[in-house]
Design a protein around this motif. Structure first.
Motif, mmCIF file in Angstrom:
data_model
loop_
_atom_site.group_PDB
_atom_site.id
_atom_site.type_symbol
_atom_site.label_atom_id
_atom_site.label_comp_id
_atom_site.label_asym_id
_atom_site.label_seq_id
_atom_site.Cartn_x
_atom_site.Cartn_y
_atom_site.Cartn_z
ATOM 1 N N LEU A 32 19.094 117.412 25.998
ATOM 2 C CA LEU A 32 19.304 118.441 27.013
ATOM 3 C C LEU A 32 19.882 119.707 26.390
ATOM 4 N N LYS A 33 20.866 119.548 25.526
ATOM 5 C CA LYS A 33 21.488 120.701 24.858
ATOM 6 C C LYS A 33 20.490 121.453 23.986
ATOM 7 N N GLY A 35 17.357 121.772 24.734
ATOM 8 C CA GLY A 35 16.273 122.283 25.575
ATOM 9 C C GLY A 35 14.995 121.476 25.457
ATOM 10 N N GLY A 37 13.166 119.215 27.235
ATOM 11 C CA GLY A 37 13.014 118.661 28.572
ATOM 12 C C GLY A 37 12.232 117.364 28.651
ATOM 13 N N THR A 40 14.262 114.566 27.209
ATOM 14 C CA THR A 40 15.348 114.288 28.133
ATOM 15 C C THR A 40 14.835 113.446 29.297
ATOM 16 N N ILE A 70 17.775 120.063 36.355
ATOM 17 C CA ILE A 70 17.843 120.138 34.896
ATOM 18 C C ILE A 70 16.467 120.438 34.320
ATOM 19 N N PHE A 71 15.463 119.692 34.787
ATOM 20 C CA PHE A 71 14.134 119.838 34.213
ATOM 21 C C PHE A 71 13.444 121.117 34.662
ATOM 22 N N GLN A 74 14.280 123.494 32.048
ATOM 23 C CA GLN A 74 13.865 123.123 30.700
ATOM 24 C C GLN A 74 12.385 123.454 30.501
ATOM 25 N N ASP A 75 11.782 122.844 29.491
ATOM 26 C CA ASP A 75 10.392 123.115 29.160
ATOM 27 C C ASP A 75 9.413 122.176 29.863
#
Length: 120
Positions: A32-33, A35, A37, A40, A70-71, A74-75
């Motif tokens: 997560l840190k 990035g 996704g 994760t 979160i997602f 993210q990517d």
């Protein structure tokens, strides 16, 4: 981190739930840190499976609720995010099953390389 992830998978397979959860959480936080996704999300599926096998539906619901925001940041592309939302809805209804987790895990692996890949 991948080595730690495998250690968590081995611990889960051996029934060492706490050890597996600890490893998965470490790896999930690290991905997560960075990035990452999709990775994760894949670790989240391992956590979901671990909790489902232990009958911990409340933990599955909690995990699912944390996933989408979160997602989204993210990517993880739109199709994958829609699949993750389906998992969230199933978790909210206490209807998340191991086969859904396995299907979502397989889909995420495929969708990482093909942004047009659709979840069935």
């Amino acid at each position: 981190m991948r080595r730690r992830w495998v250690q968590g998978q081995i611990a889960a397979g051996l029934g060492h739930t706490r050890q597996a959860e600890r490893a998965f959480r470490e790896v999930q936080t690290a991905f997560l840190k960075r990035g990452m996704g999709f990775y994760t999300a894949l670790v989240a599926m391992d956590l979901a499976e671990l909790h489902l096998r232990a009958g911990q539906t409340a933990k599955v619901r909690e995990l699912a609720e944390q996933m989408v925001p979160i997602f989204a940041a993210q990517d993880v592309h739109r199709e994958a995010l829609a699949a993750l939302r389906l998992f969230v809805e199933a978790a909210r209804a206490d209807a998340a099953q191991l086969d859904l987790v396995a299907d979502l895990r397989n889909y995420l692996r495929d969708a990482q390389a093909d942004r047009e890949h659709r979840f069935r």
